[in-house]
Design a protein around this motif. Structure first.
Motif, PDB file in Angstrom:
ATOM      1  N   TYR A 224       0.833  -1.206   0.000  1.00 54.45           N
ATOM      2  CA  TYR A 224       0.000   0.000   0.000  1.00 54.45           C
ATOM      3  C   TYR A 224       0.869   1.258   0.000  1.00 54.45           C
ATOM      4  CZ  TYR A 224      -2.986   3.727   1.818  1.00 54.45           C
ATOM      5  OH  TYR A 224      -3.622   4.929   1.996  1.00 54.45           O
ATOM      6  N   TYR A 225       1.892   1.276   0.865  1.00 55.71           N
ATOM      7  CA  TYR A 225       2.731   2.477   0.954  1.00 55.71           C
ATOM      8  C   TYR A 225       3.700   2.602  -0.212  1.00 55.71           C
ATOM      9  CZ  TYR A 225       0.756   3.210   5.563  1.00 55.71           C
ATOM     10  OH  TYR A 225      -0.126   3.443   6.590  1.00 55.71           O
ATOM     11  N   GLN A 226       4.040   1.475  -0.848  1.00 54.90           N
ATOM     12  CA  GLN A 226       4.839   1.564  -2.070  1.00 54.90           C
ATOM     13  C   GLN A 226       4.050   2.312  -3.142  1.00 54.90           C
ATOM     14  OE1 GLN A 226       6.009  -2.153  -3.921  1.00 54.90           O
ATOM     15  NE2 GLN A 226       6.688  -1.128  -5.780  1.00 54.90           N
ATOM     16  N   GLY A 227       2.775   1.938  -3.286  1.00 55.77           N
ATOM     17  CA  GLY A 227       1.935   2.621  -4.264  1.00 55.77           C
ATOM     18  C   GLY A 227       1.733   4.090  -3.925  1.00 55.77           C
ATOM     19  N   LYS A 228       1.575   4.365  -2.646  1.00 55.22           N
ATOM     20  CA  LYS A 228       1.367   5.741  -2.208  1.00 55.22           C
ATOM     21  C   LYS A 228       2.606   6.599  -2.458  1.00 55.22           C
ATOM     22  CE  LYS A 228      -0.447   8.300   1.756  1.00 55.22           C
ATOM     23  NZ  LYS A 228      -0.684   8.284   3.208  1.00 55.22           N
ATOM     24  N   ALA A 229       3.800   5.994  -2.284  1.00 54.61           N
ATOM     25  CA  ALA A 229       5.057   6.722  -2.503  1.00 54.61           C
ATOM     26  C   ALA A 229       5.422   6.811  -3.976  1.00 54.61           C
ATOM     27  CB  ALA A 229       6.183   6.038  -1.737  1.00 54.61           C
ATOM     28  N   GLU A 230       4.734   6.014  -4.808  1.00 58.86           N
ATOM     29  CA  GLU A 230       4.996   5.967  -6.255  1.00 58.86           C
ATOM     30  C   GLU A 230       6.453   5.589  -6.554  1.00 58.86           C
ATOM     31  OE1 GLU A 230       3.728   9.727  -7.824  1.00 58.86           O
ATOM     32  OE2 GLU A 230       1.606   9.204  -7.684  1.00 58.86           O
TER      33      GLU A 230
END
Length: 292
Positions: A224-230
């Motif tokens: 989830y946070y990988q996607g949020k950090a792009e």
């Protein structure tokens, strides 16, 4: 008796294999199991064909001969064939894997800036944000395995002395914590955790239902946070562990100290990070030197 021991008994008692064959097959399978534990945070039953191929690449990157890699493949195919025949697994993950591939493959490493970006993603505005921030910060601060992270109990953290205890009684290790990690843990432990779980729950990190965090649950958090950090690199729960080791090496830490913090039984498991640092320096040189 564990799977490898049962495999050994099968080779000796039913296959009537030579002592040398039994010894080499068990050694190869045991070393593969250690690799899976140290680098992939899974066990032999969870390995897939990609894990088998990755380990063969790892062997080649550590100077193992093509003959050693080929023998390993024979060993692990035999082990998984036994597991399938015994009804313990549905398929052989080593089936169809060829020994010909020799491409070196190193684990994904985040830059210091990417780590900062990733750790900034959880917003400390609610219980989930505080908890997620504490987990990710702790993982990068200590380099512990995800299995060790979710196995932590409240008593394993000493905020006043700024250290973490993990690894169990047999191979317990003490790992220091930097101030930012201490603050993230203090905010979570003192303010948030009492709202999520009662005193009867020993787990340090719990889900929103107050039960111990699972590896699958943590995997979803990381993605989830990988996607949020792009961040385009493929971040797994083990990526922060790899990045922790490489960043320490790049900043002057010695291999023995890193081995101790990571909990590697053999320093050869730690040496892959020295290879990564060396490769990164070579890449920088060839990109930056005007005559390279």
């Amino acid at each position: 008796m564990d799977d490898i021991a049962r495999f050994g008994a099968y080779l000796s008692d039913e296959k009537h294999s030579s002592r040398n064959t039994v010894s080499s097959y068990l050694r190869d399978t045991t070393q593969f199991a250690e690799y899976l534990h140290n680098y992939c945070d899974i066990d032999l039953r969870e390995a897939d064909s990609a894990a088998v191929q990755d380990y063969m690449d790892w062997m080649l990157s550590h100077g193992k001969s093509a003959a050693s890699v080929t023998r390993f493949l024979a060993s692990v195919k035999s082990f998984y064939s036994y597991m399938v025949a015994a009804g313990e697994l549905k398929k052989n993950p080593a089936q169809g894997v060829a020994a010909a591939k020799v491409e070196r493959k190193y684990p994904e490493i985040l830059t210091a800036k990417e780590v900062e970006l990733f750790l900034e993603q959880p917003e400390c505005v609610d219980a989930k944000g505080f908890r997620d921030h504490a987990m990710l910060e702790l993982l990068y601060a200590t380099g512990i395995r995800v299995s060790e992270l979710i196995a932590l109990n409240r008593e394993d953290v000493n905020l006043q002395a700024a250290f973490l205890r993990c690894g169990g009684e047999k191979r317990e290790r003490i790992i220091p914590l930097y101030p930012r990690a201490v603050k993230a843990l203090r905010d979570y432990i003192q303010t948030v955790r009492p709202r999520l779980a009662g005193q009867e729950e020993p787990a340090l990190f719990v889900n929103m239902n107050g039960q111990r965090m699972t590896r699958q649950g943590f995997w979803k958090i990381v993605k989830y946070y990988q996607g949020k950090a792009e961040i385009t690199k493929d971040i797994t729960p083990h990526t922060l562990r790899h990045s922790f080791a490489v960043h320490l090496l790049e900043n002057g830490a010695d291999l023995r100290s890193i081995q101790e913090m990571l909990g590697h039984a053999d320093i050869s498991s730690t040496q892959i990070y020295a290879q990564i640092v060396k490769q990164r320096l070579q890449d920088v040189y060839h990109k930056a030197h005007p005559l390279a």
